[in-house]
Scaffold this motif. Structure first.
Motif, short mmCIF file in Angstrom:
data_model
loop_
_atom_site.label_atom_id
_atom_site.label_comp_id
_atom_site.label_asym_id
_atom_site.label_seq_id
_atom_site.Cartn_x
_atom_site.Cartn_y
_atom_site.Cartn_z
N THR A 19 0.82 -1.19 -0.10
CA THR A 19 0.02 -0.07 -0.03
C THR A 19 0.93 1.33 0.29
OG1 THR A 19 -1.82 -1.06 1.22
CG2 THR A 19 -1.68 1.40 1.22
N ALA A 20 1.75 1.23 0.89
CA ALA A 20 2.83 2.46 0.79
C ALA A 20 3.58 2.63 -0.33
CB ALA A 20 3.84 2.22 1.94
N ILE A 21 4.07 1.70 -1.02
CA ILE A 21 4.91 1.67 -2.24
C ILE A 21 3.82 2.12 -3.49
CG2 ILE A 21 5.89 0.24 -4.00
CD1 ILE A 21 6.98 -1.48 -1.80
N LEU A 22 2.82 1.51 -3.46
CA LEU A 22 1.99 1.92 -4.57
C LEU A 22 1.52 3.46 -4.29
CD1 LEU A 22 -0.07 -1.30 -5.12
CD2 LEU A 22 1.30 -0.43 -6.56
N ILE A 23 1.10 4.01 -2.95
CA ILE A 23 0.50 5.23 -2.92
C ILE A 23 1.83 6.30 -3.43
CG2 ILE A 23 0.24 7.04 -1.35
CD1 ILE A 23 -1.41 4.88 0.23
N ILE A 24 2.93 6.12 -2.98
CA ILE A 24 4.13 6.90 -3.24
C ILE A 24 4.68 6.63 -4.55
CG2 ILE A 24 6.77 7.02 -2.79
CD1 ILE A 24 6.40 5.85 0.20
N ALA A 25 4.58 5.58 -5.29
CA ALA A 25 4.63 5.43 -6.70
C ALA A 25 3.68 6.06 -7.44
CB ALA A 25 4.76 3.98 -7.01
N GLY A 26 2.69 6.17 -7.20
CA GLY A 26 1.26 6.57 -7.94
C GLY A 26 1.47 8.03 -7.67
N THR A 27 1.99 8.71 -6.54
CA THR A 27 1.62 10.09 -6.23
C THR A 27 3.11 10.66 -7.20
OG1 THR A 27 0.77 9.78 -3.90
CG2 THR A 27 2.22 11.80 -4.71
N ALA A 28 4.25 9.99 -6.92
CA ALA A 28 5.42 10.42 -7.82
C ALA A 28 5.05 10.49 -9.38
CB ALA A 28 6.42 9.57 -7.41
N ALA A 29 4.43 9.50 -9.86
CA ALA A 29 4.05 9.52 -11.10
C ALA A 29 3.21 10.47 -11.74
CB ALA A 29 3.55 8.11 -11.43
N ILE A 30 2.10 10.70 -10.89
CA ILE A 30 1.44 11.94 -11.48
C ILE A 30 2.04 13.18 -11.52
CG2 ILE A 30 -0.98 13.01 -10.87
CD1 ILE A 30 -1.23 10.19 -12.07
N PHE A 31 2.59 13.44 -10.33
CA PHE A 31 3.53 14.73 -10.15
C PHE A 31 4.39 15.07 -11.27
CE2 PHE A 31 6.94 17.31 -8.17
CZ PHE A 31 6.26 18.22 -7.62
N VAL A 32 5.20 13.88 -11.67
CA VAL A 32 6.16 14.22 -12.62
C VAL A 32 5.42 14.39 -13.91
CG1 VAL A 32 7.99 13.26 -13.97
CG2 VAL A 32 7.85 12.89 -11.37
N LEU A 33 4.39 13.45 -14.25
CA LEU A 33 3.76 13.30 -15.63
C LEU A 33 3.04 14.53 -15.69
CD1 LEU A 33 3.00 9.68 -15.72
CD2 LEU A 33 4.54 10.86 -17.04
N GLU A 34 2.13 15.17 -14.75
CA GLU A 34 1.33 16.26 -14.80
C GLU A 34 1.87 17.73 -14.45
OE1 GLU A 34 -1.90 15.73 -16.16
OE2 GLU A 34 -1.14 14.00 -16.52
N TYR A 35 3.17 17.65 -14.24
CA TYR A 35 3.73 18.97 -13.58
C TYR A 35 3.43 19.82 -14.44
CZ TYR A 35 7.04 21.62 -10.88
OH TYR A 35 7.65 22.83 -10.41
N ASN A 36 3.66 20.07 -15.80
CA ASN A 36 3.79 21.07 -16.58
C ASN A 36 2.31 21.05 -17.42
OD1 ASN A 36 6.00 22.18 -16.07
ND2 ASN A 36 7.05 20.58 -17.15
N ASN A 37 1.38 20.02 -17.16
CA ASN A 37 0.08 20.12 -17.96
C ASN A 37 -0.98 21.21 -17.23
OD1 ASN A 37 -2.27 19.49 -19.01
ND2 ASN A 37 -2.24 17.21 -18.39
N PRO A 38 -1.11 22.22 -17.99
CA PRO A 38 -2.11 23.14 -17.60
C PRO A 38 -3.43 22.94 -17.31
CG PRO A 38 -1.50 23.60 -20.00
CD PRO A 38 -0.56 22.49 -19.34
N ALA A 39 -3.83 21.99 -18.01
CA ALA A 39 -5.12 21.50 -17.89
C ALA A 39 -5.49 20.83 -16.56
CB ALA A 39 -5.62 20.36 -18.98
N THR A 40 -4.31 20.25 -15.83
CA THR A 40 -4.46 19.65 -14.51
C THR A 40 -3.72 20.25 -13.37
OG1 THR A 40 -2.52 18.04 -15.04
CG2 THR A 40 -4.73 17.61 -15.54
N ILE A 41 -2.76 20.07 -13.15
CA ILE A 41 -1.81 20.79 -12.04
C ILE A 41 -0.70 21.82 -12.48
CG2 ILE A 41 -2.37 18.57 -10.65
CD1 ILE A 41 0.69 18.08 -10.82
N GLY A 42 -0.76 21.86 -13.89
CA GLY A 42 0.29 22.85 -14.37
C GLY A 42 0.38 24.14 -13.68
N ASN A 43 -0.78 24.63 -13.44
CA ASN A 43 -0.76 26.14 -12.83
C ASN A 43 -1.00 26.32 -11.39
OD1 ASN A 43 -0.68 27.08 -15.57
ND2 ASN A 43 -2.71 26.80 -16.08
N PHE A 44 -0.90 25.26 -10.78
CA PHE A 44 -1.07 24.93 -9.27
C PHE A 44 0.11 25.51 -8.54
CE2 PHE A 44 -4.68 21.28 -9.35
CZ PHE A 44 -5.37 22.30 -9.97
N SER A 45 0.08 25.81 -7.26
CA SER A 45 1.27 26.05 -6.34
C SER A 45 1.77 24.74 -6.16
CB SER A 45 0.67 26.60 -5.00
OG SER A 45 -0.22 25.89 -4.34
#
Length: 452
Positions: free
Chosen positions: A240-266
Motif C-alpha cells: 500500500t505504501a509503495i503504490l501510494i508513493i509510486a502513484g503520487t510521484a508518477a502523477i506529480f512528474v507526468l502532470e507537472y507542466n500540464n496546464p489542464a490539470t496541475i500545471g498552474n497549481f502552487s
C-alpha cells in the motif's frame, strides 16, 4: 471442520462462492426496484430499468460509475437507498446479517459462521463472531469521525445540518471505496483540489477501508498484546505504501507542466492533488482532477493502479495487493533460479502462487473480453477510453474519461455485468479454488513442454 462444511453445502446444493454471488444479485435486484420508484428521483419520473440496474450494481459493487448525477437526479430517499446499498455491499451482507442476529441475541449457526469465515477470508472459525463485531464497530467509528470532520469543515459552505449529511454521505462512500458523491454535475472533488482537510480525510477513509479488516484487526491485536504482526499484514502495508508513493510521484512528474490539470497549481496544491490521485484509483472513484485532461501516461498509471486494487477482505476491488506482490516475487524467484517463493524469511505455499496466477489470468481475460465487447457497442470512442472504463468497472473504482454518461443501452448492460463480476469474480475464484482443493494418491507421469 472443513469436511463438515463441504458436506453441508453439498447437501443444500450451493457452495459459498455461489451463495455470495446470489446474495449480491438479490441486493442488486432490490436496489434496482427501489431506485425505479417515482419518489426516488427528483422529477418523480422513475429511472429506466437499465439505468436503475446500472446505478444499483455500481452501489452494491462499491464502484461509483454513474449514468445519472447523484445529487440532481435522486431525492433524499434515493440517496439513502444508494448509501444503504454501498454500506451493505462494502461490508458484506453476511457480516451485517450476523451482526443483526447478535443484536437480536440469536445464536449464530454453523452455516452462518462458515459463510462469514469465507467472506472475511479467515483461516479458522475461532473468533469469527468477535471479528464481525470488530468490523462493524470499526466501520461505524471511522465513518462517524469522517462525518464530524467534514460536517464541521463544510458548515460555512453548505450550512448546518446539511453539511453533516454531506459529511455522512461522503464518509460512507469513501470508507467503502465507492466513490459516489453529491457535489453535483459529476464534479466529484474537483472543487476541493487544494483543500487539505477534505483530501486527507477522504484518503484516510479510503486507505483504512481498502486495506482490509484482517489487517486492521491484526494491528489492533499487535498494540494490545505486543505479538508479531502476520506476514499478510506486512505485505499489505508495504505494498500500500509503495503504490501510494509510486502513484503520487508518477502523477506529480507526468502532470507537472500540464496546464489542464496541475500545471498552474502552487507546489503545495500540486503535491496534494498528486497524492489524492495516487490513492483514489485503488479503488475509490473520487477525483480532484478532471480525468479527461490527464496525459496518456497518467491514464496508464491510473489503469495499472485500478487493476491492482487494495487489500483482501476490505472494501476495495482489483486483483488485490497481496496477489500482485506474490506475482512479483514468483517472477523474481524464477529469474534467480529458485524453486521456492520466499517472503520475509517465510516460504509461500505453492498452491498460493497458483491461486495468484489463476486470479490474475482470469482478470486479464475478463478485462480483455469486455474491452472487445465495448469496442463493438461504443464505436465513437478510442481504445484508451474504453480500456479505462472497463478497468474502472472491473476494479470497482468509478473513475471515467467521460464514457459512462454516453454509454449505449448494451454498453450499460455490459458494464453492469462487469461491475458485478469485478466485485464477486476474483473473490469467487479464490474461494472456489480453496473450496475444491483436494489431494489424490494418483499422479500422472510428467512431461515437459517448451515455453518462452
Amino acid at each position: 471442520m472443513v469436511t463438515k462444511s463441504r458436506k453441508l453445502f453439498q447437501r443444500i446444493k450451493i457452495n459459498p462462492p455461489q451463495f455470495f454471488a446470489l446474495g449480491f444479485l438479490v441486493l442488486i435486484g432490490l436496489g434496482t426496484f427501489l431506485l425505479m420508484l417515482p419518489f426516488a428521483t427528483a422529477d418523480r419520473h422513475h429511472l429506466s430499468f437499465v439505468d436503475a440496474l446500472f446505478e444499483a450494481t455500481s452501489a452494491v459493487s462499491v464502484t461509483g460509475l454513474v449514468v445519472a448525477d447523484t445529487k440532481t437526479t435522486f431525492t433524499l430517499f434515493g440517496q439513502i437507498v444508494l448509501l444503504c446499498l454501498i454500506q451493505v455491499g462494502g461490508l458484506g451482507f453476511m457480516t451485517l446479517t450476523v451482526f443483526i442476529a447478535l443484536l437480536l441475541r440469536r445464536n449464530i449457526t454453523f452455516e452462518e459462521r462458515h459463510l462469514v469465515k469465507e467472506s472475511l477470508n479467515q483461516d479458522s472459525y475461532e473468533g469469527i463472531v468477535r471479528m464481525v463485531r470488530f468490523v462493524i464497530l470499526f466501520a461505524v467509528i471511522c465513518e462517524l469521525i469522517g462525518t464530524v470532520i467534514l460536517g464541521l469543515h463544510w458548515g460555512d459552505r453548505f450550512g448546518y445540518p446539511k453539511s453533516f449529511y454531506y459529511g455522512l454521505f461522503h464518509s460512507i462512500s469513501a470508507f467503502n471505496n465507492a466513490g459516489f458523491d453529491i457535489m453535483g454535475d459529476f464534479s466529484s472533488m474537483t472543487a476541493f483540489t487544494g483543500d487539505i482537510t477534505v483530501n486527507v480525510t477522504l484518503t484516510s477513509l479510503l486507505i483504512l477501508g481498502g486495506a482490509g479488516f484482517i489487517v486492521i484487526a491484526d494491528l489492533f491485536q499487535k498494540v494490545k498484546t505486543k505479538k508479531r504482526i502476520t506476514l499478510h499484514t506486512k505485505v499489505v502495508l508495504w505494498m500500500t505504501a509503495i503504490l501510494i508513493i509510486a502513484g503520487t510521484a508518477a502523477i506529480f512528474v507526468l502532470e507537472y507542466n500540464n496546464p489542464a490539470t496541475i500545471g498552474n497549481f502552487s507546489l503545495k496544491d500540486k503535491l496534494l492533488a498528486s497524492y489524492f490521485h495516487g490513492v483514489v484509483p485503488r479503488t475509490a472513484g473520487f477525483n480532484s482532477l478532471n480525468t479527461g485532461d490527464l496525459s496518456l501516461g497518467s491514464q496508464l498509471v491510473t489503469m495499472a493502479l485500478m487493476f491492482i486494487g487494495g487489500g483482501t477482505g476490505g472494501t476495495a476491488g482489483g486483483i488485490k495487493v497481496t496477489t500482485f506482490a506474490i506475482l512479483l516475487l514468483a517472477v523474481w524467484a524464477l529469474i534467480k533460479g529458485r524453486q521456492e517463493v520466499n517472503m520475509s524469511n517465510r516460504r509461500l505455499p505453492l498452491d498460493l502462487v497458483f491461486r495468484a496466477f489463476s486470479i490474475t489470468t482470469y482478470s486479464v481475460l475478463l478485462v480483455s473480453v469486455f474491452v472487445f465487447l465495448l469496442s463493438l457497442t461504443e464505436t465513437g470512442f478510442g481504445l484508451n477510453i474504453i480500456a479505462f472504463e472497463v478497468l474502472s468497472a472491473f476494479g470497482t473504482v468509478g473513475m471515467s474519461l467521460g464514457l459512462t454518461t454516453e454509454l449505449t443501452e448494451p454498453g450499460k448492460m455490459l458494464l453492469s455485468i462487469l461491475m458485478f463480476m469485478g466485485r464477486v469474480g476474483p473473490i469467487t475464484i479464490a474461494f472456489a479454488l480453496a473450496f475444491r482443493t483436494k489431494t489424490t494418491a494418483v499422479r500422472n507421469p510428467e512431461e515437459r513442454i517448451i515455453i518462452g
